[in-house]
Scaffold this active site. Structure first.
Site, PDB file in Angstrom:
ATOM      1  N   GLU A  46       0.831  -1.215   0.000  1.00  0.00           N
ATOM      2  CA  GLU A  46       0.000   0.000   0.000  1.00  0.00           C
ATOM      3  C   GLU A  46       0.862   1.261   0.000  1.00  0.00           C
ATOM      4  O   GLU A  46       0.617   2.194  -0.758  1.00  0.00           O
ATOM      5  CB  GLU A  46      -0.934   0.012   1.215  1.00  0.00           C
ATOM      6  CG  GLU A  46      -2.040  -1.006   1.171  1.00  0.00           C
ATOM      7  CD  GLU A  46      -3.104  -0.704   0.132  1.00  0.00           C
ATOM      8  OE1 GLU A  46      -3.289   0.472  -0.240  1.00  0.00           O
ATOM      9  OE2 GLU A  46      -3.759  -1.665  -0.309  1.00  0.00           O
ATOM     10  N   ASN A  50       1.204   3.941  -3.047  1.00  0.00           N
ATOM     11  CA  ASN A  50       0.852   5.351  -2.843  1.00  0.00           C
ATOM     12  C   ASN A  50       1.981   6.273  -3.282  1.00  0.00           C
ATOM     13  O   ASN A  50       1.734   7.312  -3.898  1.00  0.00           O
ATOM     14  CB  ASN A  50       0.515   5.614  -1.374  1.00  0.00           C
ATOM     15  CG  ASN A  50      -0.893   5.202  -1.014  1.00  0.00           C
ATOM     16  OD1 ASN A  50      -1.703   4.853  -1.865  1.00  0.00           O
ATOM     17  ND2 ASN A  50      -1.178   5.223   0.277  1.00  0.00           N
ATOM     18  N   ARG A 105      -8.969   3.400  -7.494  1.00  0.00           N
ATOM     19  CA  ARG A 105      -8.324   3.305  -6.189  1.00  0.00           C
ATOM     20  C   ARG A 105      -9.405   3.234  -5.123  1.00  0.00           C
ATOM     21  O   ARG A 105     -10.405   3.940  -5.196  1.00  0.00           O
ATOM     22  CB  ARG A 105      -7.426   4.522  -5.932  1.00  0.00           C
ATOM     23  CG  ARG A 105      -6.407   4.814  -7.022  1.00  0.00           C
ATOM     24  CD  ARG A 105      -5.423   3.708  -7.286  1.00  0.00           C
ATOM     25  NE  ARG A 105      -4.720   3.337  -6.081  1.00  0.00           N
ATOM     26  CZ  ARG A 105      -4.123   2.163  -5.901  1.00  0.00           C
ATOM     27  NH1 ARG A 105      -4.140   1.261  -6.830  1.00  0.00           N
ATOM     28  NH2 ARG A 105      -3.511   1.901  -4.773  1.00  0.00           N
TER      29      ARG A 105
END
Length: 146
Positions: A46, A50, A105
């Protein structure tokens, strides 16, 4: 026991799996549970995603930096980019919030990180990048404390 490793790699989406596996391989010396390793791999995935998608806006010339330190049965992970930063951190931490809905997303990255780690800290600012500091205390019954 204290042990450290440092990685840096291009902000390419294919490097996300490399980062996840590298951190997982490094922490296996502590003999984590399957749940612990899965949670850490998910958090690294994650955070790196990002950095690539939001921090560098898919610009492969950016660099993602990862540091991982083991101290006794605790894992400290720092993931940093030098991208655009997060304009409103409170808004970004809200479940389901995303600045990239066109990329499908989910907006759950920070929520997942907070739930899977024992400590979670964000430092960011517009045009100065983002640093995530993540801490996970592994099960003492399984950890090898040398």
């Amino acid at each position: 026991m204290i042990n450290e490793m440092h990685l840096q790699f291009s902000a390419l989406s294919q490097n996300e799996s490399f980062a996840r596996v590298a951190v997982a391989a490094f922490i296996t010396q502590l003999d984590p549970t399957l749940d612990e390793i899965t949670e850490i791999k998910t958090v690294v995935s994650e955070a790196v995603t990002n950095s690539i998608i939001h921090g560098y806006e898919n610009d492969p010339s950016g660099i993602v930096y990862i540091s991982c330190r083991i101290e006794d049965s605790t894992v400290y992970i720092t993931i940093r980019d030098e991208g655009i930063g997060i304009k409103d951190i409170d808004e970004a931490r809200q479940p389901l919030f995303t600045t990239k809905p066109e990329l499908e997303r989910s907006g759950m990255g920070f929520t997942i990180m907070e739930n899977f780690m024992d400590e979670f800290e964000i430092e960011t600012g517009s045009a100065r990048g983002t640093t995530l500091r993540l801490t996970k205390h592994l099960s003492k019954s399984k950890a090898l404390c040398n």
